[in-house]
Design a protein around this motif. Structure first.
Motif, PDB file in Angstrom:
ATOM      1  N   ASP A 131     -18.368  13.833 -18.008  1.00 22.73           N
ATOM      2  CA  ASP A 131     -19.608  13.038 -17.996  1.00 22.73           C
ATOM      3  C   ASP A 131     -19.389  11.908 -16.631  1.00 22.73           C
ATOM      4  OD1 ASP A 131     -21.115  14.148 -20.005  1.00 22.73           O
ATOM      5  OD2 ASP A 131     -20.413  12.502 -21.424  1.00 22.73           O
ATOM      6  N   ASP A 132     -18.067  11.349 -16.816  1.00 19.41           N
ATOM      7  CA  ASP A 132     -17.900  10.413 -15.397  1.00 19.41           C
ATOM      8  C   ASP A 132     -18.103  11.090 -14.049  1.00 19.41           C
ATOM      9  OD1 ASP A 132     -17.843   8.466 -17.333  1.00 19.41           O
ATOM     10  OD2 ASP A 132     -15.369   8.639 -17.356  1.00 19.41           O
ATOM     11  N   LEU A 133     -17.635  12.404 -14.104  1.00 17.17           N
ATOM     12  CA  LEU A 133     -17.662  13.078 -12.790  1.00 17.17           C
ATOM     13  C   LEU A 133     -19.125  13.336 -12.476  1.00 17.17           C
ATOM     14  CD1 LEU A 133     -14.609  15.390 -13.147  1.00 17.17           C
ATOM     15  CD2 LEU A 133     -14.744  13.471 -11.696  1.00 17.17           C
ATOM     16  N   VAL A 134     -19.869  13.884 -13.333  1.00 20.42           N
ATOM     17  CA  VAL A 134     -21.669  14.163 -13.119  1.00 20.42           C
ATOM     18  C   VAL A 134     -21.939  13.012 -12.494  1.00 20.42           C
ATOM     19  CG1 VAL A 134     -23.585  14.598 -13.910  1.00 20.42           C
ATOM     20  CG2 VAL A 134     -21.622  15.720 -14.843  1.00 20.42           C
ATOM     21  N   ARG A 135     -21.640  11.607 -12.925  1.00 13.70           N
ATOM     22  CA  ARG A 135     -22.281  10.625 -12.512  1.00 13.70           C
ATOM     23  C   ARG A 135     -21.537  10.205 -11.109  1.00 13.70           C
ATOM     24  NH1 ARG A 135     -21.419   9.145 -17.902  1.00 13.70           N
ATOM     25  NH2 ARG A 135     -23.514   8.706 -18.792  1.00 13.70           N
ATOM     26  N   LEU A 136     -20.437  10.643 -10.953  1.00 17.93           N
ATOM     27  CA  LEU A 136     -19.792  10.214  -9.564  1.00 17.93           C
ATOM     28  C   LEU A 136     -20.437  11.068  -8.335  1.00 17.93           C
ATOM     29  CD1 LEU A 136     -15.966   9.661 -10.485  1.00 17.93           C
ATOM     30  CD2 LEU A 136     -17.623   8.017  -9.617  1.00 17.93           C
ATOM     31  N   VAL A 137     -20.636  12.231  -8.672  1.00 14.12           N
ATOM     32  CA  VAL A 137     -21.141  13.303  -7.788  1.00 14.12           C
ATOM     33  C   VAL A 137     -22.687  12.937  -7.290  1.00 14.12           C
ATOM     34  CG1 VAL A 137     -22.188  15.585  -7.651  1.00 14.12           C
ATOM     35  CG2 VAL A 137     -19.919  15.478  -8.486  1.00 14.12           C
ATOM     36  N   HIS A 138     -23.474  12.206  -8.105  1.00  9.23           N
ATOM     37  CA  HIS A 138     -24.407  11.652  -7.648  1.00  9.23           C
ATOM     38  C   HIS A 138     -24.581  10.409  -7.589  1.00  9.23           C
ATOM     39  CE1 HIS A 138     -25.243  15.274 -10.116  1.00  9.23           C
ATOM     40  NE2 HIS A 138     -26.553  15.582  -9.252  1.00  9.23           N
ATOM     41  N   ARG A 139     -23.392   9.866  -6.948  1.00  9.84           N
ATOM     42  CA  ARG A 139     -23.473   8.502  -6.419  1.00  9.84           C
ATOM     43  C   ARG A 139     -23.095   8.585  -5.127  1.00  9.84           C
ATOM     44  NH1 ARG A 139     -20.202   4.672 -10.185  1.00  9.84           N
ATOM     45  NH2 ARG A 139     -21.898   5.289 -11.576  1.00  9.84           N
ATOM     46  N   GLY A 140     -23.914   8.155  -4.020  1.00 14.55           N
ATOM     47  CA  GLY A 140     -23.396   8.241  -2.770  1.00 14.55           C
ATOM     48  C   GLY A 140     -22.450   7.295  -2.172  1.00 14.55           C
ATOM     49  N   MET A 141     -21.159   8.021  -1.850  1.00 20.25           N
ATOM     50  CA  MET A 141     -20.157   7.396  -1.810  1.00 20.25           C
ATOM     51  C   MET A 141     -19.426   7.963  -0.557  1.00 20.25           C
ATOM     52  SD  MET A 141     -18.075   6.484  -5.249  1.00 20.25           S
ATOM     53  CE  MET A 141     -18.269   8.397  -5.778  1.00 20.25           C
ATOM     54  N   SER A 142     -18.691   7.443   0.263  1.00 24.07           N
ATOM     55  CA  SER A 142     -17.925   7.980   1.361  1.00 24.07           C
ATOM     56  C   SER A 142     -16.799   8.918   0.804  1.00 24.07           C
ATOM     57  CB  SER A 142     -17.118   6.911   2.253  1.00 24.07           C
ATOM     58  OG  SER A 142     -16.099   6.196   1.425  1.00 24.07           O
ATOM     59  N   VAL A 143     -16.220   9.788   1.492  1.00 25.23           N
ATOM     60  CA  VAL A 143     -15.187  10.435   1.033  1.00 25.23           C
ATOM     61  C   VAL A 143     -13.974   9.977   0.544  1.00 25.23           C
ATOM     62  CG1 VAL A 143     -13.597  12.436   1.543  1.00 25.23           C
ATOM     63  CG2 VAL A 143     -15.761  12.557   2.804  1.00 25.23           C
ATOM     64  N   GLN A 144     -13.593   8.813   1.102  1.00 21.25           N
ATOM     65  CA  GLN A 144     -12.403   8.181   0.508  1.00 21.25           C
ATOM     66  C   GLN A 144     -12.762   7.582  -0.816  1.00 21.25           C
ATOM     67  OE1 GLN A 144     -10.446   5.578   3.244  1.00 21.25           O
ATOM     68  NE2 GLN A 144      -8.890   4.986   1.938  1.00 21.25           N
ATOM     69  N   SER A 145     -13.791   6.785  -0.896  1.00 20.72           N
ATOM     70  CA  SER A 145     -14.245   6.188  -2.155  1.00 20.72           C
ATOM     71  C   SER A 145     -14.580   7.147  -2.934  1.00 20.72           C
ATOM     72  CB  SER A 145     -15.436   5.368  -1.719  1.00 20.72           C
ATOM     73  OG  SER A 145     -15.290   4.244  -1.056  1.00 20.72           O
ATOM     74  N   TYR A 146     -15.088   8.421  -2.929  1.00 18.51           N
ATOM     75  CA  TYR A 146     -15.286   9.325  -3.848  1.00 18.51           C
ATOM     76  C   TYR A 146     -13.853  10.010  -4.329  1.00 18.51           C
ATOM     77  CZ  TYR A 146     -16.460  14.138  -5.862  1.00 18.51           C
ATOM     78  OH  TYR A 146     -16.557  15.375  -6.426  1.00 18.51           O
ATOM     79  N   TRP A 147     -12.861  10.283  -3.376  1.00 15.61           N
ATOM     80  CA  TRP A 147     -11.499  10.562  -3.728  1.00 15.61           C
ATOM     81  C   TRP A 147     -10.987   9.661  -4.754  1.00 15.61           C
ATOM     82  CZ3 TRP A 147      -7.451   7.898  -1.754  1.00 15.61           C
ATOM     83  CH2 TRP A 147      -6.102   8.267  -2.347  1.00 15.61           C
ATOM     84  N   ARG A 148     -11.068   8.520  -4.359  1.00 16.40           N
ATOM     85  CA  ARG A 148     -10.357   7.402  -5.399  1.00 16.40           C
ATOM     86  C   ARG A 148     -11.198   7.439  -6.796  1.00 16.40           C
ATOM     87  NH1 ARG A 148      -6.556   4.419  -2.984  1.00 16.40           N
ATOM     88  NH2 ARG A 148      -6.562   4.072  -0.972  1.00 16.40           N
ATOM     89  N   ALA A 149     -12.231   7.411  -6.592  1.00 11.82           N
ATOM     90  CA  ALA A 149     -12.971   7.621  -8.135  1.00 11.82           C
ATOM     91  C   ALA A 149     -12.941   8.851  -8.794  1.00 11.82           C
ATOM     92  CB  ALA A 149     -14.584   7.301  -7.839  1.00 11.82           C
ATOM     93  N   VAL A 150     -12.722  10.021  -8.257  1.00  7.53           N
ATOM     94  CA  VAL A 150     -12.274  11.153  -8.906  1.00  7.53           C
ATOM     95  C   VAL A 150     -11.114  11.169  -9.674  1.00  7.53           C
ATOM     96  CG1 VAL A 150     -12.062  13.633  -8.515  1.00  7.53           C
ATOM     97  CG2 VAL A 150     -13.850  12.540  -7.689  1.00  7.53           C
ATOM     98  N   SER A 151      -9.922  10.571  -8.667  1.00  5.54           N
ATOM     99  CA  SER A 151      -8.737  10.472  -9.099  1.00  5.54           C
ATOM    100  C   SER A 151      -8.512   9.620 -10.306  1.00  5.54           C
ATOM    101  CB  SER A 151      -7.600   9.876  -7.998  1.00  5.54           C
ATOM    102  OG  SER A 151      -7.812  10.879  -6.901  1.00  5.54           O
ATOM    103  N   ASP A 152      -9.171   8.522 -10.625  1.00  6.84           N
ATOM    104  CA  ASP A 152      -9.190   7.649 -11.570  1.00  6.84           C
ATOM    105  C   ASP A 152      -9.927   8.095 -12.734  1.00  6.84           C
ATOM    106  OD1 ASP A 152      -8.032   5.740  -9.876  1.00  6.84           O
ATOM    107  OD2 ASP A 152      -9.995   4.795  -9.599  1.00  6.84           O
ATOM    108  N   ALA A 153     -10.978   8.982 -12.378  1.00  9.04           N
ATOM    109  CA  ALA A 153     -11.562   9.634 -13.662  1.00  9.04           C
ATOM    110  C   ALA A 153     -10.612  10.824 -14.165  1.00  9.04           C
ATOM    111  CB  ALA A 153     -12.952  10.295 -13.465  1.00  9.04           C
ATOM    112  N   LEU A 154     -10.031  11.503 -13.591  1.00  7.39           N
ATOM    113  CA  LEU A 154      -9.109  12.785 -13.902  1.00  7.39           C
ATOM    114  C   LEU A 154      -7.940  12.011 -14.393  1.00  7.39           C
ATOM    115  CD1 LEU A 154      -9.419  15.226 -10.751  1.00  7.39           C
ATOM    116  CD2 LEU A 154     -10.552  15.175 -13.018  1.00  7.39           C
ATOM    117  N   ASP A 155      -7.379  11.122 -14.249  1.00  9.36           N
ATOM    118  CA  ASP A 155      -6.260  10.617 -14.672  1.00  9.36           C
ATOM    119  C   ASP A 155      -6.370  10.175 -16.469  1.00  9.36           C
ATOM    120  OD1 ASP A 155      -3.263   9.756 -14.109  1.00  9.36           O
ATOM    121  OD2 ASP A 155      -4.075   7.792 -14.512  1.00  9.36           O
TER     122      ASP A 155
END
Length: 376
Positions: A13-37
């Motif tokens: 669920d968190d990742l679906v929201r992140l995908v649809h939140r306009g972020m830079s590549v670096q910000s997206y990577w950090r958010a994905v890493s935090d979610a996956l952890d």
């Protein structure tokens, strides 16, 4: 088991929201890493972007990774020398995720990069994820553990594999947004307010809107597909946790000139009042194959046969791969030729895969379809 499943559902669920939140590549990577952890703990991660034509790395974003003087050796091994779970090998084999421990049966030092670089740096197992979609391989994600941590489990590998398409779509959006903002790509970008008013549009977006047309309904300001995709992005951002909605805010649409365009939308911020970025990009040939398969009415089995035909497999190997009799494969081929209006394997591949490269006709990559008619 129930707890682990609930954690993974929350991560998804968190990742679906992140995908649809306009972020830079670096910000997206950090958010994905935090979610996956939360579901796949690790001591570090690395996101590489890649040129989809060559799969050569173009940039990297690293947390708790190896020092810079170790990277040259890793690159040499990756590009020039044999090793386990190399990116190109995984992509060619259609492997979306793999752990080094599983590939080496627990003998990590069989890997050249492990014994020469990673183990001396204090690292143990790594889990690699190829970030591919119908448009190509745009990047790769690695999560890794240190020496005293347990190896990644097969369950963790399967879970990350199931997220590949979702994470890939988010990376593609971030890359497009970065390029559009920097005026480096032939990508249209609109920024819409909560009432779908246009607060910003680049030249390419204006050209796409002209080509799509807004229809004849009085008061219409934007093509229906743009309003639909923007609305879906807001719906995803506002939906309650745990309520499944696998439809991504993305659609293919044919313009009045016959071209196909992919429309994606992401929120620029949080909350339902956040502006929405809408990205418009010409559809690549590989993206059109699933659509054409839909138009020809190919069954799931016929899609599987078509994929293997596009990979160059003869009838006998297709039969073995799909556990079918040879005559059954031949019957499927006759049906495929009849539905697609083709007379040979070469004609079929040319029709479905304009660039002669196979793509997945069976993955959950299908997106809503629109045409340029604006009736609703």
């Amino acid at each position: 088991m129930v707890y682990a499943q609930s954690v993974r559902e929350r991560v998804r669920d968190d990742l679906v929201r992140l995908v649809h939140r306009g972020m830079s590549v670096q910000s997206y990577w950090r958010a994905v890493s935090d979610a996956l952890d939360g579901a796949v703990p690790s001591e570090g991660s690395c996101l590489m972007t890649m040129d989809p034509a060559t799969m050569l790395p173009t940039a990297e974003f690293v947390e708790n990774g190896l020092p810079a003087d170790s990277i040259s050796r890793l690159v040499d091994i990756e590009l020039r020398e044999p090793d386990y779970t190399k990116w190109v090998d995984m992509a060619r084999a259609g492997t979306t995720a793999a752990s080094l421990s599983d590939a080496t049966a627990g003998e990590l030092d069989l890997s050249r990069r492990q014994r020469e670089v990673r183990r001396p740096g204090g690292y143990s197992d790594e889990l690699r994820v190829v970030l591919s979609s119908s448009t190509g391989t745009w990047g790769a994600l690695t999560v890794f553990r240190e020496t005293d941590s347990p190896y990644f489990s097969l369950s963790e590998v399967r879970f990350l594999s199931s997220l590949t398409g979702l994470i890939s779509d988010g990376l593609r959006r971030a890359l497009l947004l970065d390029d559009a903002c920097a005026d480096r790509a032939d990508t249209g970008m609109l920024v819409l307010d909560p009432d779908d008013g246009v607060s910003l549009a680049n030249r390419e977006a204006e050209q796409w809107i002209d080509e799509l047309g807004i229809g004849e309904r009085a008061g219409t300001r934007l093509p229906l597909v743009i309003r639909s995709v923007a609305g879906q992005a807001r719906a995803i951002a506002g939906r309650a946790e745990g309520i499944a909605d696998v439809r991504l805010a993305r659609a293919r649409v044919r313009t009045q000139t016959g071209r196909w365009v992919i429309v994606r939308a992401s929120l620029l911020g949080e909350g339902l009042l956040a502006p929405v970025a809408v990205l418009l990009e010409a559809a690549r040939p590989a993206e059109m194959a699933p659509l054409l398969a839909d138009m020809y009415g190919l069954t799931q089995r016929e899609r599987q046969v078509t994929e293997l035909v596009a990979q160059g497999l003869p009838t006998s190997q297709i039969a073995n791969r799909l556990h079918l009799a040879t005559y059954t494969v031949q019957d499927h081929l006759k049906s495929i030729f009849a539905k697609s209006g083709t007379g040979s394997r070469g004609d079929l591949v040319a029709r479905l895969f304009f660039d002669q490269r196979a793509t997945s006709l069976t993955a959950l990559s299908a997106v809503p379809l629109h045409n340029s008619s604006q009736g609703a």
